[in-house]
Structure formats: structure tokens, C-alpha cells
Design a protein around this motif. Structure first.
Motif, PDB file in Angstrom:
ATOM      1  N   GLY A   1      14.569   4.666  60.466  1.00  0.00           N
ATOM      2  CA  GLY A   1      14.321   4.332  61.874  1.00  0.00           C
ATOM      3  C   GLY A   1      13.400   3.136  62.021  1.00  0.00           C
ATOM      4  O   GLY A   1      13.622   2.249  62.838  1.00  0.00           O
TER       5      GLY A   1
ATOM      6  N   ARG B   1      13.891   9.632  57.113  1.00  0.00           N
ATOM      7  CA  ARG B   1      14.369   9.253  58.452  1.00  0.00           C
ATOM      8  C   ARG B   1      13.391   8.293  59.112  1.00  0.00           C
ATOM      9  O   ARG B   1      13.798   7.415  59.851  1.00  0.00           O
TER      10      ARG B   1
ATOM     11  N   ALA C   1      12.802   8.472  65.093  1.00  0.00           N
ATOM     12  CA  ALA C   1      13.864   8.941  64.192  1.00  0.00           C
ATOM     13  C   ALA C   1      13.424  10.027  63.221  1.00  0.00           C
ATOM     14  O   ALA C   1      14.243  10.816  62.761  1.00  0.00           O
ATOM     15  N   SER C   2      12.147  10.101  62.894  1.00  0.00           N
ATOM     16  CA  SER C   2      11.699  10.923  61.768  1.00  0.00           C
ATOM     17  C   SER C   2      11.882  12.416  61.933  1.00  0.00           C
ATOM     18  O   SER C   2      12.363  13.077  61.027  1.00  0.00           O
TER      19      SER C   2
ATOM     20  N   GLY D   1      10.191   3.102  66.092  1.00  0.00           N
ATOM     21  CA  GLY D   1      11.499   3.573  65.647  1.00  0.00           C
ATOM     22  C   GLY D   1      11.377   4.681  64.612  1.00  0.00           C
ATOM     23  O   GLY D   1      12.131   5.655  64.627  1.00  0.00           O
TER      24      GLY D   1
END
Length: 160
Positions: free
Chosen positions: A130, A126, A119-120, A115
Motif C-alpha cells: 500500500g 500489505r 492497506a495494512s 497508503g
């Protein structure tokens, strides 16, 4: 029949503890061995382990000799709780199988990392968001789908 009559020495026990499931091992004679954050390994009565909640039981086929040896070892050493290397699941699985594993931790960290990577997009904040969201979500889904053999509800009266 009391609520413990279906339990066998070495059964893995799980009870709800927020978003995680707290693991212990049934030792017989109404005793459960478990470890908690900030504490060492302890033997407690089943009712104390259950903490008023239903306890899911995963029947284990254990090697009695290996189980007795590992029980003696962990009882002497004790061990301090560590969420990454010596949590309740690590201890319970080690006693029953000889392997220090924590399926809940594996799911949370594995999916959390995935995740975070998704997301990063190069931003650390982020990644953390995530990782946290997907790790927590995967943990909840994994625990909801965990297979147990039966449930003991300490709130129900025993049949004598």
C-alpha cells in the motif's frame, strides 16, 4: 538568442528521470550544479545536465549574498548523495532558499505512509504494498502538476 539567455543564476531546473524529476541549479555561464546517486556534487554544462531531455525551469528570487555563501559552503563540503537527507532536491532548494527540502520525497513518504496504513490492516506485507503504490502514485501526480515558469529544450536549435 541561445537557449540559456532566459536562464538566471539560481533558477531551479528539473528534468525527467524515470518517475522522479532530477533537480539542479543554474549557475550561469552554461553551468548547472547537481548531485546524483553514488556521486558527489558536480558542476556540469547545461547540455550534460539535460541529458538530451527538456528542462523545466522554476524561476527563483534569491538573495545573492546568501546564495553565494551557500554555494561556497556546498562546493567545499561536497556532500554525498543520500535519497532521504541529501538528494538533488535537498541540495537545489538549500542553494536557492537556505532550506533543505525535497517536495518529491515529502509527497512520496507522506502518501506512502497513508497508503500503508489504509492497506495494512495489521499485516506488514500489505503495509509495504500500500505504501509503495500510493507513494509512487502521489509522486507521479505531484510531478505532473508541478508549476514551472518555462521549458528549455536542448534539442531545438538556438536562434542567433
Amino acid at each position: 538568442m541561445n537557449m540559456y539567455s532566459n536562464l538566471n543564476v539560481g533558477d531551479l531546473l528539473y528534468r525527467s528521470k524515470g518517475v522522479v524529476e532530477h533537480a539542479g541549479v543554474y549557475l550561469g555561464s552554461n553551468e548547472v550544479l547537481h548531485i546524483q546517486p553514488g556521486r558527489r556534487l558536480v558542476k556540469v554544462p547545461f547540455e550534460q545536465y539535460a541529458n538530451g531531455k527538456s528542462v523545466s525551469v522554476k524561476r527563483q528570487k534569491i538573495d545573492q549574498q546568501g546564495f553565494a555563501k551557500r554555494l561556497s559552503e556546498v562546493s567545499q563540503v561536497g556532500g554525498v548523495y543520500c535519497p532521504i537527507s541529501n538528494n538533488c532536491e535537498h541540495t537545489a532548494h538549500y542553494l536557492t532558499s537556505g532550506k533543505r527540502v525535497s517536495p518529491q520525497l515529502q509527497v512520496a513518504l507522506g502518501f506512502g505512509f497513508l497508503g500503508g496504513m489504509i492497506a495494512s490492516k495489521g499485516e506488514a506485507s500489505r503495509f509495504a504494498i500500500g505504501a509503495g503504490l500510493l507513494g509512487l502514485g502521489a509522486l507521479i501526480v505531484s510531478n505532473a502538476n508541478r508549476r514551472h515558469d518555462f521549458v528549455v529544450d536542448p534539442k531545438l536549435p538556438s536562434i542567433n
